[in-house]
Scaffold this active site. Structure first.
Site, PDB file in Angstrom:
ATOM      1  N   HIS A 170       0.897  -1.359   0.098  1.00 48.78           N
ATOM      2  CA  HIS A 170       0.009  -0.158  -0.109  1.00 48.78           C
ATOM      3  C   HIS A 170       0.862   1.241   0.011  1.00 48.78           C
ATOM      4  CE1 HIS A 170      -3.828  -1.773   0.806  1.00 48.78           C
ATOM      5  NE2 HIS A 170      -3.132  -2.688   1.803  1.00 48.78           N
TER       6      HIS A 170
ATOM      7  N   ASP B 262       8.303   6.036   9.512  1.00 46.61           N
ATOM      8  CA  ASP B 262       7.789   5.412  10.540  1.00 46.61           C
ATOM      9  C   ASP B 262       6.654   6.319  10.867  1.00 46.61           C
ATOM     10  OD1 ASP B 262       7.561   3.328  12.178  1.00 46.61           O
ATOM     11  OD2 ASP B 262       8.617   4.381  13.693  1.00 46.61           O
TER      12      ASP B 262
ATOM     13  N   GLY C 139      -4.767   0.320   7.945  1.00 49.47           N
ATOM     14  CA  GLY C 139      -4.302   0.897   9.546  1.00 49.47           C
ATOM     15  C   GLY C 139      -5.889   1.315  10.051  1.00 49.47           C
ATOM     16  N   TYR C 140      -5.589   2.603  10.441  1.00 59.77           N
ATOM     17  CA  TYR C 140      -6.480   3.207  11.309  1.00 59.77           C
ATOM     18  C   TYR C 140      -7.375   4.366  10.275  1.00 59.77           C
ATOM     19  CZ  TYR C 140      -3.732   1.898  15.445  1.00 59.77           C
ATOM     20  OH  TYR C 140      -3.083   1.169  16.214  1.00 59.77           O
ATOM     21  N   ASP C 141      -7.282   4.160   8.980  1.00 59.30           N
ATOM     22  CA  ASP C 141      -8.191   5.117   8.026  1.00 59.30           C
ATOM     23  C   ASP C 141      -9.540   5.185   8.240  1.00 59.30           C
ATOM     24  OD1 ASP C 141      -6.072   5.869   6.653  1.00 59.30           O
ATOM     25  OD2 ASP C 141      -6.085   4.488   4.919  1.00 59.30           O
TER      26      ASP C 141
ATOM     27  N   LYS D  88      -6.413  11.377  -0.540  1.00 58.85           N
ATOM     28  CA  LYS D  88      -5.648  10.984   0.767  1.00 58.85           C
ATOM     29  C   LYS D  88      -4.074  11.242   0.397  1.00 58.85           C
ATOM     30  CE  LYS D  88      -3.854   7.637   3.814  1.00 58.85           C
ATOM     31  NZ  LYS D  88      -3.698   6.100   4.244  1.00 58.85           N
TER      32      LYS D  88
ATOM     33  N   HIS E 286      -0.132  12.749   5.942  1.00 60.48           N
ATOM     34  CA  HIS E 286       0.983  12.864   6.909  1.00 60.48           C
ATOM     35  C   HIS E 286       2.222  12.405   5.894  1.00 60.48           C
ATOM     36  CE1 HIS E 286      -1.363   9.253   7.209  1.00 60.48           C
ATOM     37  NE2 HIS E 286      -0.180   8.653   7.709  1.00 60.48           N
TER      38      HIS E 286
HETATM   39  P1  IMP Z   1       4.376   2.477   9.762  1.00 59.92           P
HETATM   40  O1  IMP Z   1       5.250   3.082  10.507  1.00 59.92           O
HETATM   41  O2  IMP Z   1       3.977   3.387   8.528  1.00 59.92           O
HETATM   42  O3  IMP Z   1       4.346   0.925   9.289  1.00 59.92           O
HETATM   43  O4  IMP Z   1       2.920   2.812  10.379  1.00 59.92           O
HETATM   44  C1  IMP Z   1       2.701   2.126  11.776  1.00 59.92           C
HETATM   45  C2  IMP Z   1       1.217   1.870  11.833  1.00 59.92           C
HETATM   46  O5  IMP Z   1       0.686   3.064  11.646  1.00 59.92           O
HETATM   47  C3  IMP Z   1       0.421   0.970  10.883  1.00 59.92           C
HETATM   48  O6  IMP Z   1       0.651  -0.328  10.993  1.00 59.92           O
HETATM   49  C4  IMP Z   1      -0.781   1.500  10.645  1.00 59.92           C
HETATM   50  O7  IMP Z   1      -1.614   0.850  11.885  1.00 59.92           O
HETATM   51  C5  IMP Z   1      -0.491   3.139  11.005  1.00 59.92           C
HETATM   52  N1  IMP Z   1      -0.665   3.920   9.889  1.00 59.92           N
HETATM   53  C6  IMP Z   1       0.490   4.250   9.407  1.00 59.92           C
HETATM   54  N2  IMP Z   1       0.040   5.180   8.341  1.00 59.92           N
HETATM   55  C7  IMP Z   1      -1.182   5.062   8.299  1.00 59.92           C
HETATM   56  C8  IMP Z   1      -2.130   5.609   7.155  1.00 59.92           C
HETATM   57  O8  IMP Z   1      -1.834   6.461   6.405  1.00 59.92           O
HETATM   58  N3  IMP Z   1      -3.382   5.399   7.616  1.00 59.92           N
HETATM   59  C9  IMP Z   1      -3.772   4.724   8.644  1.00 59.92           C
HETATM   60  N4  IMP Z   1      -3.055   3.963   9.729  1.00 59.92           N
HETATM   61  C10 IMP Z   1      -1.873   4.202   9.495  1.00 59.92           C
END
Ligand code: IMP
Length: 193
Positions: free
Chosen positions: A12, A69, A151-153, A173, A178
């Site tokens: 993704h 991260d 994730g939390y979308d 999006k 972010h």
């Molecule tokens: P990562 O560091 O990008 O792997 O993000 C850590 C965690 O934050 C992921 O496993 C998701 O649960 C959440 N996360 C990161 N980016 C997103 C996003 O764009 N939408 C929703 N949840 C996110």
């Protein structure tokens, strides 16, 4: 062509990020450079985790590399789940369980303010570190809505919108997220080199 490795195994994220690059960049993911093991993420903050991942890849393949991260920081929960967003409900890293736990912990909380924060760590061809940051503020709603994203979308409504990230199109999006904001800073830096 500038070769760059994006230290991710998350398809993704690779898809989201690929659309943001201009011509002239050959982007690889971990699989392309034969890194299939899980990269350690043992720091207690986003910057050190991103640096840990980027250095791991750089040392293994010697190609300039960036790692991100991200954490969801909820005001009423003192910034949780934060750096622990992926494994909030346990090591299985299950998005649905993470959201259910978050919603449970938010029961009765009036302050629904939250933000996603992304750190990008870049190790350049001279082994120099660079850090870029992006955030988007919004609110945690009470029930999941929408099918897009990850994730939390489904429980996050970005400021200025009345839909969750999971109800918005990926184009929308990708413009406001972010990660997009951190990527813009990163891209404007490497494009200026
Ligand atoms: P990562 O560091 O990008 O792997 O993000 C850590 C965690 O934050 C992921 O496993 C998701 O649960 C959440 N996360 C990161 N980016 C997103 C996003 O764009 N939408 C929703 N949840 C996110």
């Amino acid at each position: 062509m500038k070769n760059l490795v994006f230290a991710t195994g998350n398809s993704h994220k690779l898809q989201e990020v690929q659309g943001l690059f201009k011509e002239g960049f050959a982007l690889s993911c971990l699989k392309d450079v034969n890194i299939t093991e899980e990269i350690p993420e043992t720091a207690d903050n986003l910057v050190d985790n991103a640096l840990q991942k980027a250095w791991y890849v750089y040392k293994k393949c010697g190609i300039p590399c960036f790692a991100d991260d991200t954490g969801l920081e909820v005001e009423a929960l003192n910034g949780a789940p934060g750096v622990y967003s992926a494994r909030y409900a346990g090591e299985q890293k299950d998005s649905r369980l993470n959201m259910l736990l978050l919603l449970k912990n938010m029961t009765g909380k009036e302050n629904r303010n939250a933000r996603f924060r992304t750190i990008i760590a870049y190790i350049d061809e001279n082994a120099q570190e660079h850090i870029f940051e992006g955030e988007i503020r919004g609110k945690i709603i009470e029930n999941m809505a929408g099918e897009n994203g990850f994730g939390y979308d489904p429980i996050f409504v970005p400021e200025g919108y009345d839909k969750t990230f999971a109800q918005l199109s990926s184009e929308t999006k990708n413009k406001i997220s972010h990660r997009a904001r951190a990527m813009e800073k990163f891209l404007s830096y490497i494009n200026s080199k």
